[in-house]
Design a protein around this motif. Structure first.
Motif, PDB file in Angstrom:
ATOM      1  N   ASP A   1      89.006  28.669  27.499  1.00 32.49           N
ATOM      2  CA  ASP A   1      89.471  27.322  27.191  1.00 32.49           C
ATOM      3  C   ASP A   1      89.470  26.538  28.511  1.00 32.49           C
ATOM      4  N   PHE A   2      88.421  25.728  28.688  1.00 36.02           N
ATOM      5  CA  PHE A   2      88.298  25.015  29.964  1.00 36.02           C
ATOM      6  C   PHE A   2      89.067  23.698  29.988  1.00 36.02           C
ATOM      7  N   SER A   3      89.797  23.412  28.888  1.00 32.03           N
ATOM      8  CA  SER A   3      90.563  22.158  28.886  1.00 32.03           C
ATOM      9  C   SER A   3      91.663  22.202  29.952  1.00 32.03           C
ATOM     10  N   LYS A   4      92.038  23.436  30.366  1.00 33.58           N
ATOM     11  CA  LYS A   4      93.099  23.554  31.372  1.00 33.58           C
ATOM     12  C   LYS A   4      92.629  23.110  32.749  1.00 33.58           C
ATOM     13  N   LEU A   5      91.324  23.041  32.926  1.00 32.98           N
ATOM     14  CA  LEU A   5      90.807  22.659  34.244  1.00 32.98           C
ATOM     15  C   LEU A   5      91.258  21.263  34.644  1.00 32.98           C
ATOM     16  N   ASP A   6      91.312  20.361  33.663  1.00 31.22           N
ATOM     17  CA  ASP A   6      91.677  18.973  33.983  1.00 31.22           C
ATOM     18  C   ASP A   6      93.048  18.902  34.637  1.00 31.22           C
TER      19      ASP A   6
ATOM     20  N   GLU B   1      81.377  28.302  35.050  1.00 34.75           N
ATOM     21  CA  GLU B   1      81.541  26.927  34.553  1.00 34.75           C
ATOM     22  C   GLU B   1      82.618  26.187  35.347  1.00 34.75           C
ATOM     23  N   ALA B   2      83.672  26.933  35.709  1.00 38.51           N
ATOM     24  CA  ALA B   2      84.769  26.312  36.453  1.00 38.51           C
ATOM     25  C   ALA B   2      84.314  25.933  37.861  1.00 38.51           C
ATOM     26  N   LEU B   3      83.423  26.740  38.437  1.00 41.84           N
ATOM     27  CA  LEU B   3      82.914  26.419  39.779  1.00 41.84           C
ATOM     28  C   LEU B   3      82.069  25.144  39.725  1.00 41.84           C
ATOM     29  N   GLU B   4      81.271  25.032  38.678  1.00 43.63           N
ATOM     30  CA  GLU B   4      80.446  23.820  38.535  1.00 43.63           C
ATOM     31  C   GLU B   4      81.330  22.589  38.361  1.00 43.63           C
ATOM     32  N   ALA B   5      82.349  22.732  37.518  1.00 40.48           N
ATOM     33  CA  ALA B   5      83.263  21.603  37.286  1.00 40.48           C
ATOM     34  C   ALA B   5      83.972  21.228  38.586  1.00 40.48           C
ATOM     35  N   THR B   6      84.330  22.232  39.370  1.00 40.16           N
ATOM     36  CA  THR B   6      85.024  21.975  40.641  1.00 40.16           C
ATOM     37  C   THR B   6      84.122  21.184  41.588  1.00 40.16           C
ATOM     38  N   ALA B   7      82.855  21.609  41.663  1.00 41.66           N
ATOM     39  CA  ALA B   7      81.910  20.901  42.534  1.00 41.66           C
ATOM     40  C   ALA B   7      81.807  19.436  42.113  1.00 41.66           C
ATOM     41  N   ASN B   8      81.708  19.203  40.813  1.00 36.71           N
ATOM     42  CA  ASN B   8      81.599  17.826  40.318  1.00 36.71           C
ATOM     43  C   ASN B   8      82.841  17.002  40.613  1.00 36.71           C
ATOM     44  N   ARG B   9      83.984  17.582  40.279  1.00 42.75           N
ATOM     45  CA  ARG B   9      85.225  16.803  40.387  1.00 42.75           C
ATOM     46  C   ARG B   9      85.635  16.550  41.831  1.00 42.75           C
ATOM     47  N   LEU B  10      85.383  17.493  42.716  1.00 37.89           N
ATOM     48  CA  LEU B  10      85.796  17.296  44.112  1.00 37.89           C
ATOM     49  C   LEU B  10      84.673  16.676  44.939  1.00 37.89           C
ATOM     50  N   ASN B  11      83.541  16.504  44.250  1.00 40.47           N
ATOM     51  CA  ASN B  11      82.407  15.889  44.921  1.00 40.47           C
ATOM     52  C   ASN B  11      81.935  16.690  46.136  1.00 40.47           C
ATOM     53  N   VAL B  12      81.860  18.022  45.945  1.00 46.83           N
ATOM     54  CA  VAL B  12      81.302  18.879  46.990  1.00 46.83           C
ATOM     55  C   VAL B  12      80.119  19.639  46.376  1.00 46.83           C
TER      56      VAL B  12
END
Ligand code: FES
Length: 151
Positions: free
Chosen positions: A4-9, A39-50
């Motif tokens: 459940d990746f909704s927790k990432l937000d 998937e969480a690593l990809e989301a992290t890269a996007n959200r933190l802009n790294v």
């Protein structure tokens, strides 16, 4: 593996969106999922802009992070000197036999992960086994079975 990746937000919302937050974000993700899903690593890269390669290099640099899924119950056997002298290796071998995996692995049903860790600072209680962050002191080989039954 489905997560459940909704927790990432809610994790991303805790920190400023930049590279300085990277380790803190990865620590929270690991806490939530017991490892760092791709998937969480990809989301992290996007959200933190790294860059994704930066996220990967940090994830693989620190031993505290794992890119492999972990079991529901994580059993850590201390292999520091005090625990070693008092039979930690025999406990490890017994657990490996019972779970039919080697230290560092997870059972196919994702119920148990077995890990060997360096001194956890509780040498007076040696040998020490940590089951999901709960310290078990003066563990005997004969207790191995009960360690994988109850918490
Ligand atoms: S050697 Fe195991 S707690 Fe120190």
């Amino acid at each position: 593996m489905n997560h459940d990746f909704s927790k990432l937000d809610s994790i991303f919302d805790r920190y400023p969106k930049n590279q300085e937050s990277l380790i803190a974000v990865l620590q929270d993700i690991q806490k939530e999922y017991q490892y760092l899903p791709c998937e969480a690593l990809e989301a992290t890269a996007n959200r933190l802009n790294v860059s994704l390669s930066k996220v990967f290099s940090v994830s693989t640099f620190y031993n505290a992070f794992s890119l492999k899924p972990k079991g529901e119950k994580i059993i850590r056997i201390c292999c520091g000197t005090a625990c070693h002298i008092r039979g930690a290796k025999m406990i490890q071998e017994q657990l490996e036999k019972l779970l039919e995996i080697k230290a560092g692995d997870t059972t196919a049903d994702m119920k148990f992960s077995l890990e060997v860790v360096a001194c956890v600072g509780a040498c007076a209680m040696a040998p020490v086994v940590i089951v999901n962050n709960k310290y078990k002191s003066n563990v005997k080989v004969s207790q191995a079975k009960s360690l994988i039954k109850k918490g």
